[in-house]
Motif scaffolding. Sequence first.
Motif, PDB file in Angstrom:
ATOM      1  N   GLN A 135       4.380  -8.933   5.880  1.00 13.99           N
ATOM      2  CA  GLN A 135       3.111  -9.601   6.137  1.00 13.99           C
ATOM      3  C   GLN A 135       1.901  -8.700   5.916  1.00 13.99           C
ATOM      4  N   HIS A 136       2.157  -7.526   5.359  1.00  8.32           N
ATOM      5  CA  HIS A 136       1.062  -6.624   5.033  1.00  8.32           C
ATOM      6  C   HIS A 136       1.145  -6.188   3.582  1.00  8.32           C
ATOM      7  N   LEU A 137       0.032  -5.675   3.074  1.00  7.61           N
ATOM      8  CA  LEU A 137      -0.075  -5.220   1.699  1.00  7.61           C
ATOM      9  C   LEU A 137      -0.048  -3.701   1.646  1.00  7.61           C
ATOM     10  N   PHE A 138       0.524  -3.175   0.591  1.00  9.92           N
ATOM     11  CA  PHE A 138       0.661  -1.733   0.441  1.00  9.92           C
ATOM     12  C   PHE A 138       0.300  -1.310  -0.972  1.00  9.92           C
ATOM     13  N   TYR A 139       0.030  -0.008  -1.128  1.00 12.26           N
ATOM     14  CA  TYR A 139      -0.131   0.578  -2.449  1.00 12.26           C
ATOM     15  C   TYR A 139       1.234   1.018  -2.979  1.00 12.26           C
ATOM     16  N   GLN A 140       1.263   1.317  -4.271  1.00  9.16           N
ATOM     17  CA  GLN A 140       2.519   1.740  -4.879  1.00  9.16           C
ATOM     18  C   GLN A 140       3.032   3.069  -4.332  1.00  9.16           C
ATOM     19  N   ASP A 141       2.149   3.901  -3.785  1.00  9.46           N
ATOM     20  CA  ASP A 141       2.628   5.168  -3.213  1.00  9.46           C
ATOM     21  C   ASP A 141       3.128   5.009  -1.787  1.00  9.46           C
ATOM     22  N   GLY A 142       3.142   3.767  -1.265  1.00 13.70           N
ATOM     23  CA  GLY A 142       3.680   3.490   0.061  1.00 13.70           C
ATOM     24  C   GLY A 142       2.658   3.424   1.169  1.00 13.70           C
TER      25      GLY A 142
END
Length: 552
Positions: A135-142
Amino acid sequence: MKSKLTLLSITIFCCQLLTAQIQKWQNPKSYSTVKIEQWQVADLVFKTKKEVKDPFSKNSFAIVTDKKITQKIPMFYNGDKQWVFRYSSAVIGKKTFVIESDIKELNHKKGKILVSKNQKENRHGGVVLNKENPQHLFYQDGSHYFNLAFECDWLFALDYNQKEITKTKHLLSLVEKHKFNQIVMNVYSYDVKWPKDKRLLDYPEHEYGSREDIFPFLGSNSNPDFSALNIDFFNHFDKVISEMHNKEIVSHLMIYVWNKLVNWPDMQSKADNMYYDYVIKRYQAFPNIIWDVSKEALHYERATKDYISERIERTRKLDAFNRLVSVHDYGFCRNHKDEVDFISMQNWQHTLYQNMLKARKDFPNKPIFNIEHGGYEESPYVTFPGAYDNAEACLRRNYMCLFAGGYTTYYWQGTSWNAVIHNPFEQPDNFIKPKFDYFTHMRTLFDTVNFENCEPIEKYNGAGYNLTNKKDGIVLVYAPKENNWVGAAKAVKDNFNYQNATQQWFNTITGEFSKEEKYIIRGVALEFWASRPWKNEADAILIVRNLTPKEK
């Protein structure tokens, strides 16, 4: 040197987006290794000897391979016999590519790319989903992506036909300074269909509606030529997206908009597909892209559900980078949840918090993003007042979205639509200035409490809104300024040991934190009511920290 050119001249441009400059390598006889950093964007530009008939209908792909991954990346035509292979990579290491093309001069051409580790401190890659925290968004680096958006539909129009994008850079610098990290924007809009503030007549430099010189096709919006696309439009748009990437601002890119008087080609026509595919081809390599098929996709009887579904399928087929896809229509997202990566809402109701909370419960495996909550902060021009225009009321609605566990968007009437004041703090004293600083404070707070680990637990709301971070031992309670007192005791006692706990308050208007003090539960009842500061002055948030999760 010209006499030694092969049939295919190769010019390699690497978009050095760290400094927003373009550096150029030229090797007409052999394929040098192109060197870029992780998440940097490179343009490899191939120029054919002959003109190609109907170039926008041609298929050309660069097949990129490393030890683990193969990507089939579409190239795009950029006028003057130029074909561009635009590339970026989240994965470091050596890559090879070979071109597969309908165009004989391009077919089977090869090259090498070396991707080194990212050196830009605040660059984290594209926005992605996380199966462990859906339910949350992240960047590709985590790292967590705290989606705090800023609406600016006409961003494409600033500085159009100008060599430098001075106004665009100034506005983006304000967005960056105040810690917004996304712009909800249109590829193209023509004009609004509601009445305009007459004060705009005195400040025509702020009016960007009805510009006949700006159009993504040939011709103009009033007299379109749908036979081809306007390369100048997209070259300018490249500058805008590149500058946003330079400032680590995500483009939430709405490819269509139906209620801004745009003279679009018919659905599923050759021109319609040419435009849509071209946008996907040209901008997918930018890590700061999120796709949105259309603003208010099904509100204006222009598109059907089947059409929107087909556009999503089309996007995923063409996009070799798998950027996130959504649709600015809650009804569509609700009924087609498996087709979108996150749920986009538009909700103006007074019961915004409850509606956001319900959406979060209904979609436990999707992030919830309220793109329009009816709060459009006042500006010198009454552009579109919506349901709320008082700055504090608008701020509160943004907090309602966050305390329901979703993400949110800020609107200022002076930048969101056809009227764009790119330098609001340099305007006359009698101009209403935006309260961007309210959102700087918001980001400051949420960066300290790890929003990605926070959960809205309704039973702990009491007289305010609750967010509980069980992982990091933090409880927050939001209290409107009219509220006398709120409590965190029930959430604390149920979930934590609190011997070493501290409490302090946060002022949502000034960003002030009160002195951090020892947290003590007093009285015979389980509830402890903490007397709140800034009553009737500002909404405030009680923060209890240093809690130790109870063993299960």
